[in-house]
Design a protein around this motif. Structure first.
Motif, PDB file in Angstrom:
ATOM      1  N   LYS A 168     -11.546   1.459  -0.261  1.00 16.62           N
ATOM      2  CA  LYS A 168     -11.473   0.960   0.825  1.00 16.62           C
ATOM      3  C   LYS A 168     -10.214   0.894   1.591  1.00 16.62           C
ATOM      4  O   LYS A 168      -9.145   0.670   0.930  1.00 16.62           O
ATOM      5  CB  LYS A 168     -11.930  -0.540   0.899  1.00 16.62           C
ATOM      6  N   LEU A 169     -10.163   1.576   2.793  1.00 16.95           N
ATOM      7  CA  LEU A 169      -9.029   1.546   3.595  1.00 16.95           C
ATOM      8  C   LEU A 169      -9.181   1.378   4.994  1.00 16.95           C
ATOM      9  O   LEU A 169     -10.031   1.539   5.349  1.00 16.95           O
ATOM     10  CB  LEU A 169      -8.103   2.576   3.291  1.00 16.95           C
ATOM     11  N   SER A 170      -8.211   0.820   5.661  1.00 17.30           N
ATOM     12  CA  SER A 170      -8.214   1.017   7.309  1.00 17.30           C
ATOM     13  C   SER A 170      -8.141   2.435   7.739  1.00 17.30           C
ATOM     14  O   SER A 170      -7.020   2.940   7.448  1.00 17.30           O
ATOM     15  CB  SER A 170      -7.289   0.030   7.596  1.00 17.30           C
ATOM     16  N   PHE A 171      -9.110   2.853   8.370  1.00 16.45           N
ATOM     17  CA  PHE A 171      -8.883   4.304   8.975  1.00 16.45           C
ATOM     18  C   PHE A 171      -7.713   4.331   9.853  1.00 16.45           C
ATOM     19  O   PHE A 171      -7.228   3.713  10.721  1.00 16.45           O
ATOM     20  CB  PHE A 171     -10.200   4.781   9.952  1.00 16.45           C
ATOM     21  N   PRO A 172      -6.561   5.463   9.389  1.00 15.13           N
ATOM     22  CA  PRO A 172      -5.196   5.129   9.797  1.00 15.13           C
ATOM     23  C   PRO A 172      -5.360   5.838  11.128  1.00 15.13           C
ATOM     24  O   PRO A 172      -5.889   6.739  11.565  1.00 15.13           O
ATOM     25  CB  PRO A 172      -4.578   6.049   8.675  1.00 15.13           C
ATOM     26  N   ARG A 173      -4.420   5.152  12.046  1.00 14.10           N
ATOM     27  CA  ARG A 173      -3.730   5.831  13.059  1.00 14.10           C
ATOM     28  C   ARG A 173      -2.705   7.123  12.649  1.00 14.10           C
ATOM     29  O   ARG A 173      -1.927   6.625  11.610  1.00 14.10           O
ATOM     30  CB  ARG A 173      -2.834   5.098  14.059  1.00 14.10           C
ATOM     31  N   VAL A 174      -2.855   8.195  13.259  1.00 18.99           N
ATOM     32  CA  VAL A 174      -2.160   9.443  12.482  1.00 18.99           C
ATOM     33  C   VAL A 174      -0.724   9.887  13.498  1.00 18.99           C
ATOM     34  O   VAL A 174      -0.958   9.964  14.631  1.00 18.99           O
ATOM     35  CB  VAL A 174      -2.959  10.626  12.500  1.00 18.99           C
ATOM     36  N   ILE A 175       0.368   9.690  13.025  1.00 16.22           N
ATOM     37  CA  ILE A 175       1.568   9.993  13.587  1.00 16.22           C
ATOM     38  C   ILE A 175       1.856  11.276  13.330  1.00 16.22           C
ATOM     39  O   ILE A 175       1.901  11.775  12.326  1.00 16.22           O
ATOM     40  CB  ILE A 175       2.598   8.940  13.209  1.00 16.22           C
ATOM     41  N   GLY A 176       2.026  12.228  14.336  1.00 13.58           N
ATOM     42  CA  GLY A 176       2.069  13.746  14.273  1.00 13.58           C
ATOM     43  C   GLY A 176       3.719  13.764  14.332  1.00 13.58           C
ATOM     44  O   GLY A 176       4.179  13.101  15.332  1.00 13.58           O
ATOM     45  N   LEU A 236      -5.480  16.743  10.387  1.00  8.69           N
ATOM     46  CA  LEU A 236      -5.859  17.245   8.966  1.00  8.69           C
ATOM     47  C   LEU A 236      -6.335  15.918   8.187  1.00  8.69           C
ATOM     48  O   LEU A 236      -7.086  15.978   7.232  1.00  8.69           O
ATOM     49  CB  LEU A 236      -4.685  18.089   8.257  1.00  8.69           C
ATOM     50  N   ILE A 237      -5.369  15.093   8.391  1.00  7.27           N
ATOM     51  CA  ILE A 237      -5.802  13.512   7.839  1.00  7.27           C
ATOM     52  C   ILE A 237      -7.382  13.373   8.190  1.00  7.27           C
ATOM     53  O   ILE A 237      -7.993  12.784   7.056  1.00  7.27           O
ATOM     54  CB  ILE A 237      -4.830  12.628   8.149  1.00  7.27           C
ATOM     55  N   GLU A 238      -7.648  13.336   9.469  1.00  4.33           N
ATOM     56  CA  GLU A 238      -8.868  12.858   9.562  1.00  4.33           C
ATOM     57  C   GLU A 238     -10.026  13.704   9.133  1.00  4.33           C
ATOM     58  O   GLU A 238     -11.049  13.201   8.565  1.00  4.33           O
ATOM     59  CB  GLU A 238      -9.076  12.785  11.178  1.00  4.33           C
ATOM     60  N   LYS A 239      -9.758  15.058   8.877  1.00  6.07           N
ATOM     61  CA  LYS A 239     -10.965  15.815   8.428  1.00  6.07           C
ATOM     62  C   LYS A 239     -11.011  15.460   7.014  1.00  6.07           C
ATOM     63  O   LYS A 239     -12.105  15.581   6.753  1.00  6.07           O
ATOM     64  CB  LYS A 239     -10.185  17.290   8.546  1.00  6.07           C
ATOM     65  N   ILE A 240      -9.885  15.447   6.275  1.00  4.62           N
ATOM     66  CA  ILE A 240     -10.022  15.206   4.770  1.00  4.62           C
ATOM     67  C   ILE A 240     -10.864  13.713   4.345  1.00  4.62           C
ATOM     68  O   ILE A 240     -11.454  13.838   3.602  1.00  4.62           O
ATOM     69  CB  ILE A 240      -8.668  15.211   4.203  1.00  4.62           C
ATOM     70  N   ILE A 241     -10.409  12.705   5.202  1.00  2.01           N
ATOM     71  CA  ILE A 241     -11.026  11.425   5.103  1.00  2.01           C
ATOM     72  C   ILE A 241     -12.600  11.558   5.767  1.00  2.01           C
ATOM     73  O   ILE A 241     -13.314  10.890   4.730  1.00  2.01           O
ATOM     74  CB  ILE A 241     -10.186  10.464   5.994  1.00  2.01           C
ATOM     75  N   ARG A 242     -12.664  12.004   6.666  1.00  3.81           N
ATOM     76  CA  ARG A 242     -14.227  12.132   7.112  1.00  3.81           C
ATOM     77  C   ARG A 242     -14.894  12.971   6.067  1.00  3.81           C
ATOM     78  O   ARG A 242     -16.215  12.535   5.713  1.00  3.81           O
ATOM     79  CB  ARG A 242     -14.280  12.890   8.188  1.00  3.81           C
ATOM     80  N   ALA A 243     -14.353  13.945   5.204  1.00  2.15           N
ATOM     81  CA  ALA A 243     -15.436  14.590   4.529  1.00  2.15           C
ATOM     82  C   ALA A 243     -15.581  13.891   3.196  1.00  2.15           C
ATOM     83  O   ALA A 243     -16.372  14.157   2.215  1.00  2.15           O
ATOM     84  CB  ALA A 243     -14.545  15.998   3.976  1.00  2.15           C
ATOM     85  N   HIS A 244     -14.906  12.528   2.990  1.00  4.63           N
ATOM     86  CA  HIS A 244     -15.021  11.693   1.878  1.00  4.63           C
ATOM     87  C   HIS A 244     -15.419  10.494   2.191  1.00  4.63           C
ATOM     88  O   HIS A 244     -15.753   9.615   1.273  1.00  4.63           O
ATOM     89  CB  HIS A 244     -13.595  11.570   1.002  1.00  4.63           C
ATOM     90  N   VAL A 245     -15.970  10.164   3.394  1.00  7.96           N
ATOM     91  CA  VAL A 245     -16.328   8.810   3.879  1.00  7.96           C
ATOM     92  C   VAL A 245     -17.697   8.698   3.353  1.00  7.96           C
ATOM     93  O   VAL A 245     -18.442   9.518   3.358  1.00  7.96           O
ATOM     94  CB  VAL A 245     -16.385   8.649   5.158  1.00  7.96           C
TER      95      VAL A 245
END
Length: 649
Positions: A151-159, A6-15
């Motif tokens: 600006k941020l570092s695209f995060p590694r996501v811990i589930g 989900l985090i990836e989806k939201i960030i991708r939609a805002h990149v």
């Protein structure tokens, strides 16, 4: 291609720029911003310095929740400025008494799937309703209000896969304390946390917000829950059902790491002095005598938390050994409790009702007695944060706190022998936004009130090609922004940099010797650069950019550390301080205050991915070469060399 978190989806939609690859730099569009008054004054001074007429975000809100005690004119002066500048710039203004920024924003403005940037490190509270909400320094928030990407570092996501449901007397606070016990409070830079699994549906939005709020103590970029039927029920009850959408990770989402957490197996936990990561089961430390209990803060001041406390205390009395303070998180919570009788139950039990504000969580009153134990439902227990020197502060759930208040000793609430109060989400919250002031229409002339206690935005000179400096201080691991810039009674100086800078690293000053500020000022006035040397996880805690601004004002232009936390690292760059990292951590112990430090040909050396060679000269005349590294992009390097973002603007 594998499924997305989900985090990836939201960030991708805002990149708007960059590659969505973990560890790579991206720039994203920010939908909403929030500021609080301890950081907001400087943020808006910086926004004015940029020449921005009107904010460009979908929504920006300024909250007055930190400096509400108002001893002297400084805080009221800040509030007058903030109210007028918000009117002029198109920003909502939440008046003192309306509540804590994170609680109110969750109730009234948070939207699943949106991005939120706040000048407070606990902004990730918004992840409880499915936002990518992040804390940042005031200047980064000002840039977002100006329409610039973040600006941020695209995060590694811990589930974190949740199963089961919480037993009676075990709370959401115990969930995040258990996560802290697993992941710790350092070493998590560049990661984010996402909760998923069948156990998620057992948690209400207030419980989820407690977990994401205190995720800030992990040092991660953000923490996020999916937006589901529980989210919809919460938003409908707030009269904002149209803001809801269903959001979840793909079924085949790939996480960098998955942690299994069975909620039914959790027990009451406590973060022991003096770090949120120092976690133990309450049962192991039960029986400690306690003189003060506080229930509140942006972590645990929801209607659910306080109605539970009121139900337990109804018809009972707080132990005569304990002073119990209750701080509702918002005016909404306070009003609803006043109408349903639960506020009266708390008062009848002997509670002290505090303002709907941050208050004791940031050292603004209600400090404990010397040599006594304070039990709080807050998110941080850094040494001296309560306002009492060498304090002993334990962080617990409201359930553990209320049990402790009844017995006078740290108590596992399961041992009370009382039936656990039931809870159901109200079908409708009491909605009253009358204490949120709307801005003036675009184009209307508004006088911005700037009293004499409000200073100017900080300025910094470019870094020279040959850095000649002196080590002013060497410190160890987990140095927090409270260590760097104390809060408490000093917060009222936030808009006066020369005054506030006199307290930089005050906790390390030695009686009878020159203070850090005095020593730094002498080095600066001699035309040399100040250097601070630190261990791991330098800059834990608050997002306060003053932890960069005030040292910069004193001439600090280089930080050498084993590692630097995300928000402080960005703030250092924003204000022209060069963060360098040891390639060999053992070198930390070889450096002492008073050593000379030199980097030659800095402009040629400082390149993305390249090492930097420096020279250290000790007091005995011996020299040592230092091979240092960094995580700066080309843009970061340009900003640092220019003297920070405002200088380069």
């Amino acid at each position: 291609m594998s499924g997305q978190t989900l985090i990836e989806k939201i960030i991708r939609a805002h990149v708007v720029e960059g590659d969505c690859v973990p560890g790579k730099e991206v720039k994203i569009r920010i939908d909403q911003t929030l500021c609080q008054d301890a950081t907001g004054t400087m943020a808006f001074l910086e926004l004015e310095a940029m020449g921005v007429d009107r904010v460009k975000t979908e929504l920006s809100v300024q909250y007055i929740d930190h400096n509400t005690s108002q001893f002297g004119p400084e805080n009221p002066n800040d509030h007058l400025y903030l109210q007028s500048v918000c009117a002029a710039k198109g920003v909502l203004y939440s008046r003192p008494g309306n509540g804590i920024c994170h609680q109110v924003h969750l109730e009234r403005y948070g939207v699943p799937g949106k991005t939120l940037l706040g000048s407070d490190s606990h902004t990730p509270t918004g992840g409880g309703i499915g936002m990518v909400a992040m804390g940042a320094g005031g200047l980064d928030v000002a840039l977002a209000m100006a329409g610039k990407p973040f600006k941020l570092s695209f995060p590694r996501v811990i589930g974190i896969r949740l199963s089961g449901a919480l037993p009676a007397w075990v709370a959401a606070k115990d969930v995040i304390l258990q996560v802290l016990a697993i992941l710790g409070s350092k070493g998590n830079v560049g990661t984010a946390v996402e909760y998923f699994g069948p156990g998620v549906k057992s948690l209400s939005v207030p419980e989820r917000a407690t977990i994401t709020n205190m995720g800030a103590e992990l040092g991660v970029t953000t923490s996020v829950f999916p937006s589901d039927e529980n989210t919809r029920a919460f938003l409908v009850a707030e009269g904002r059902g149209d803001a809801w959408q269903s959001l979840t990770a793909d079924a085949d989402a790939v996480y960098d790491r998955v942690i299994e957490l069975d909620l039914s197996q959790l027990v009451p936990m406590a973060a022991c002095p003096s770090n949120p990561g120092n976690v133990r089961p309450v049962s192991e430390i039960a029986g400690l005598p306690v003189s003060q209990v506080l229930i509140g803060s942006c972590t645990n001041s929801s209607l659910k938390d306080l109605r539970m406390a009121a139900a337990v205390l109804k018809g009972r009395q707080v132990s005569p050994a304990v002073s119990l303070g209750i701080a509702p998180g918002s005016r909404q919570v306070m009003q609803m409790m006043s109408l349903d009788g639960s506020l009266g139950d708390l008062i009848g039990a002997g509670c002290r009702i505090l303002e709907s504000a941050c208050g004791p969580c940031i050292g603004q009153g209600f400090s404990p007695a010397s040599g006594t134990i304070s039990v709080r439902t807050f998110n941080r227990n850094f040494l001296n944060r309560t306002g009492t020197k060498n304090d002993q502060c334990y962080l617990v759930s409201p359930e553990t706190a209320v049990a402790t208040a009844l017995t006078g000793k740290l108590t596992d609430p399961r041992s009370l022998g009382i039936a656990y109060p039931s809870w159901a989400m109200p079908g409708q919250f009491l909605v009253d936004d009358s204490m949120v002031l709307q801005p003036a229409p675009a184009g209307d002339a508004v006088e911005i009130v700037r009293k004499e206690t409000i200073g100017e935005p900080p300025c910094c000179s470019p870094l020279p090609d040959c850095v000649e400096g002196e080590v002013l201080l060497r410190v160890g691991d987990k140095i927090t922004t409270d260590h760097i810039m104390p809060a408490g009674t000093y917060l009222k100086y936030r808009s006066n940099i020369p005054r506030y800078a006199q307290y930089v690293f005050e906790c390390f000053n030695e009686e009878g010797k020159a203070s850090f500020a005095e020593r730094a000022g002498k080095v600066r006035d001699a035309g040399r650069i100040g250097v601070v040397v630190a261990g791991e996880s330098f800059g834990q805690g608050s997002s306060r950019e003053h932890a960069a601004i005030c040292p910069m004002h004193l001439g600090v232009r280089v930080v050498l550390a084993i590692s630097v936390e995300r928000i402080l690292a960005a703030n250092l760059v924003n204000f022209g301080i060069l963060p360098l990292l040891f390639k060999d951590a053992s070198l930390l112990e070889t450096i002492s205050a008073g050593d000379s430090f030199c980097i030659e040909n800095l402009h040629a050396q400082l390149k993305p991915g390249a090492d930097v060679q420096a020279r250290l000269r000790r007091g005995d005349g011996s020299e040592q070469q230092l091979s240092l590294t960094h995580a700066l992009s080309a843009e970061d390097i340009a900003l640092v060399l220019a003297g920070g973002r405002l200088a380069a603007n």
